[in-house]
Write a protein that holds these residues in place. Sequence first.
Motif, PDB file in Angstrom:
ATOM      1  N   VAL A  38       9.495   1.745   8.393  1.00 51.70           N
ATOM      2  CA  VAL A  38      10.895   1.351   8.292  1.00 51.70           C
ATOM      3  C   VAL A  38      11.753   2.244   9.171  1.00 51.70           C
ATOM      4  N   ASP A  39      11.476   3.539   9.189  1.00 53.56           N
ATOM      5  CA  ASP A  39      12.236   4.463  10.036  1.00 53.56           C
ATOM      6  C   ASP A  39      12.094   4.084  11.498  1.00 53.56           C
ATOM      7  N   ALA A  40      10.865   3.769  11.922  1.00 57.10           N
ATOM      8  CA  ALA A  40      10.619   3.403  13.316  1.00 57.10           C
ATOM      9  C   ALA A  40      11.332   2.107  13.677  1.00 57.10           C
ATOM     10  N   ALA A  41      11.240   1.098  12.810  1.00 58.74           N
ATOM     11  CA  ALA A  41      11.876  -0.190  13.089  1.00 58.74           C
ATOM     12  C   ALA A  41      13.392  -0.063  13.115  1.00 58.74           C
ATOM     13  N   GLU A  42      13.940   0.725  12.209  1.00 62.67           N
ATOM     14  CA  GLU A  42      15.393   0.944  12.202  1.00 62.67           C
ATOM     15  C   GLU A  42      15.843   1.624  13.487  1.00 62.67           C
ATOM     16  N   LEU A  43      15.055   2.586  13.955  1.00 66.08           N
ATOM     17  CA  LEU A  43      15.427   3.303  15.170  1.00 66.08           C
ATOM     18  C   LEU A  43      15.353   2.398  16.397  1.00 66.08           C
ATOM     19  N   ILE A  44      14.314   1.561  16.477  1.00 69.97           N
ATOM     20  CA  ILE A  44      14.219   0.598  17.585  1.00 69.97           C
ATOM     21  C   ILE A  44      15.444  -0.307  17.589  1.00 69.97           C
ATOM     22  N   ARG A  45      15.795  -0.809  16.427  1.00 68.69           N
ATOM     23  CA  ARG A  45      16.950  -1.701  16.318  1.00 68.69           C
ATOM     24  C   ARG A  45      18.238  -0.986  16.754  1.00 68.69           C
ATOM     25  N   LYS A  46      18.405   0.234  16.302  1.00 74.14           N
ATOM     26  CA  LYS A  46      19.596   1.008  16.640  1.00 74.14           C
ATOM     27  C   LYS A  46      19.685   1.263  18.146  1.00 74.14           C
ATOM     28  N   GLU A  47      18.573   1.673  18.755  1.00 75.09           N
ATOM     29  CA  GLU A  47      18.589   1.980  20.176  1.00 75.09           C
ATOM     30  C   GLU A  47      18.702   0.717  21.021  1.00 75.09           C
ATOM     31  N   ALA A  48      18.191  -0.400  20.515  1.00 80.67           N
ATOM     32  CA  ALA A  48      18.345  -1.671  21.221  1.00 80.67           C
ATOM     33  C   ALA A  48      19.820  -2.069  21.283  1.00 80.67           C
ATOM     34  N   HIS A  49      20.524  -1.843  20.190  1.00 81.30           N
ATOM     35  CA  HIS A  49      21.971  -2.094  20.192  1.00 81.30           C
ATOM     36  C   HIS A  49      22.663  -1.188  21.196  1.00 81.30           C
ATOM     37  N   THR A  99       0.834  -1.204   0.000  1.00 78.48           N
ATOM     38  CA  THR A  99       0.000   0.000   0.000  1.00 78.48           C
ATOM     39  C   THR A  99       0.865   1.248   0.000  1.00 78.48           C
ATOM     40  N   VAL A 100       1.970   1.215   0.737  1.00 74.93           N
ATOM     41  CA  VAL A 100       2.905   2.344   0.722  1.00 74.93           C
ATOM     42  C   VAL A 100       3.411   2.582  -0.693  1.00 74.93           C
ATOM     43  N   TYR A 101       3.872   1.524  -1.361  1.00 80.82           N
ATOM     44  CA  TYR A 101       4.385   1.673  -2.724  1.00 80.82           C
ATOM     45  C   TYR A 101       3.306   2.221  -3.663  1.00 80.82           C
ATOM     46  N   LYS A 102       2.094   1.691  -3.528  1.00 81.26           N
ATOM     47  CA  LYS A 102       0.990   2.106  -4.402  1.00 81.26           C
ATOM     48  C   LYS A 102       0.665   3.584  -4.196  1.00 81.26           C
ATOM     49  N   ASN A 103       0.623   4.025  -2.936  1.00 83.61           N
ATOM     50  CA  ASN A 103       0.310   5.429  -2.657  1.00 83.61           C
ATOM     51  C   ASN A 103       1.411   6.361  -3.149  1.00 83.61           C
ATOM     52  N   ILE A 104       2.651   5.994  -2.915  1.00 87.50           N
ATOM     53  CA  ILE A 104       3.772   6.817  -3.367  1.00 87.50           C
ATOM     54  C   ILE A 104       3.754   6.945  -4.890  1.00 87.50           C
ATOM     55  N   THR A 105       3.540   5.818  -5.566  1.00 85.49           N
ATOM     56  CA  THR A 105       3.496   5.832  -7.033  1.00 85.49           C
ATOM     57  C   THR A 105       2.348   6.693  -7.544  1.00 85.49           C
ATOM     58  N   MET A 106       1.171   6.550  -6.922  1.00 83.91           N
ATOM     59  CA  MET A 106      -0.002   7.302  -7.359  1.00 83.91           C
ATOM     60  C   MET A 106       0.215   8.810  -7.202  1.00 83.91           C
ATOM     61  N   VAL A 107       0.716   9.229  -6.037  1.00 82.75           N
ATOM     62  CA  VAL A 107       0.943  10.662  -5.825  1.00 82.75           C
ATOM     63  C   VAL A 107       2.054  11.154  -6.741  1.00 82.75           C
ATOM     64  N   GLY A 108       3.116  10.373  -6.877  1.00 84.87           N
ATOM     65  CA  GLY A 108       4.216  10.768  -7.765  1.00 84.87           C
ATOM     66  C   GLY A 108       3.766  10.963  -9.195  1.00 84.87           C
ATOM     67  N   ASP A 109       2.937  10.042  -9.693  1.00 82.35           N
ATOM     68  CA  ASP A 109       2.426  10.177 -11.059  1.00 82.35           C
ATOM     69  C   ASP A 109       1.548  11.413 -11.201  1.00 82.35           C
ATOM     70  N   ALA A 110       0.728  11.695 -10.185  1.00 89.26           N
ATOM     71  CA  ALA A 110      -0.222  12.814 -10.263  1.00 89.26           C
ATOM     72  C   ALA A 110       0.472  14.170 -10.290  1.00 89.26           C
ATOM     73  N   ASN A 128      10.489   4.351  -3.397  1.00 91.13           N
ATOM     74  CA  ASN A 128      10.034   2.968  -3.250  1.00 91.13           C
ATOM     75  C   ASN A 128      11.197   1.983  -3.293  1.00 91.13           C
ATOM     76  N   GLU A 129      12.141   2.224  -4.162  1.00 91.84           N
ATOM     77  CA  GLU A 129      13.302   1.340  -4.244  1.00 91.84           C
ATOM     78  C   GLU A 129      14.104   1.388  -2.949  1.00 91.84           C
ATOM     79  N   ASN A 130      14.267   2.588  -2.407  1.00 93.02           N
ATOM     80  CA  ASN A 130      15.015   2.748  -1.162  1.00 93.02           C
ATOM     81  C   ASN A 130      14.272   2.111   0.013  1.00 93.02           C
ATOM     82  N   TYR A 131      12.957   2.321   0.053  1.00 89.84           N
ATOM     83  CA  TYR A 131      12.125   1.745   1.115  1.00 89.84           C
ATOM     84  C   TYR A 131      12.218   0.221   1.088  1.00 89.84           C
ATOM     85  N   LYS A 132      12.104  -0.348  -0.094  1.00 85.61           N
ATOM     86  CA  LYS A 132      12.151  -1.803  -0.231  1.00 85.61           C
ATOM     87  C   LYS A 132      13.507  -2.359   0.189  1.00 85.61           C
TER      88      LYS A 132
END
Length: 294
Positions: free
Chosen positions: A270-281, A127-138, A149-153
């Motif tokens: 992804v930002d939230a999960a990366e931050l949790i992982r970083k702070e857990a370390h 859904t994230v990819y679909k929304n980003i693509t839709m807004v980008g095209d518009a 999307n490539e970076n997010y994936k």
Amino acid sequence: MIKRSRKLLKLLSVASLGMAVMSLPSYAADERLPNIVSLDYCADQFVLLLSNKEQIIAVSKAAEDVYSFYRERAKGLVKTNSTIEEVIMLKPDVAVQTYTSAAHMGDMTKRSNVSLVATFFGSDPETVYKNITMVGDAINQSGRARKFNENYKKRLEALQAKKTSKLRLAYVTPSGVTAGLGTSVDDIITLSGFENYTAAIGHKGWVSLPLEKLILDPPDAFITSFFERDAVTQSRWSLSRHDFLFKMMDSIPTINLPSTHMSCNGLFHVDAAELIRKEAHAANLLSQSNEVVD
């Protein structure tokens, strides 16, 4: 950063935004990009992420609020109340919304030759990819949308490839609720490689903090969010104000997630999960856990 409980009620320093800086595609000088109005603060995030600043006629009144991920980019932009009358007077080529801002907005924008883009609901990656693509095209920023999307994936796959831990993390909000199975927060905690304490004890959806359970069976760490000043109004009767919970947070590692990371249909999961992982370390949590490979 790892903070202790007594500091939760103070103004938190602005956390560094985890979104990687992307190279932006260039456009020919004579190529006209559509003008845009954003109608709500989640729509603001799509517009501020993908647009050239000169494309943006106006963003919502919440674009610079504490929970707006791209609030720095909103500075100096015109703010709108997102009424039908204002949208018609501003005469954008495109209006973007993530939830219904006003009744009959679709009908009235169509009559005024304004293209209304309404994003799909959902926090899953597709859904994230679909929304980003839709807004980008518009808004004629398809290249920028594709790069996002490539970076997010890529970042999503990197998180999914990491070892997982059996440590249980309990999510705490100022309102005294926590997130169980089936919530976006559960998805974020799982993506970070940990177990959601509330889901593990059998709760589904959004529920009140199980304080007695927390005391009898403490989590391995707490995750807090929306404790920044002005992010939310904290009830005097909220369990998050309980002295015993503060005492637990003095002895149990607590990871503070900026409220910017916890909203807008998965755009910042992804930002939230990366931050949790970083702070857990940083808190040596992973060195204490029994890590397993999926």
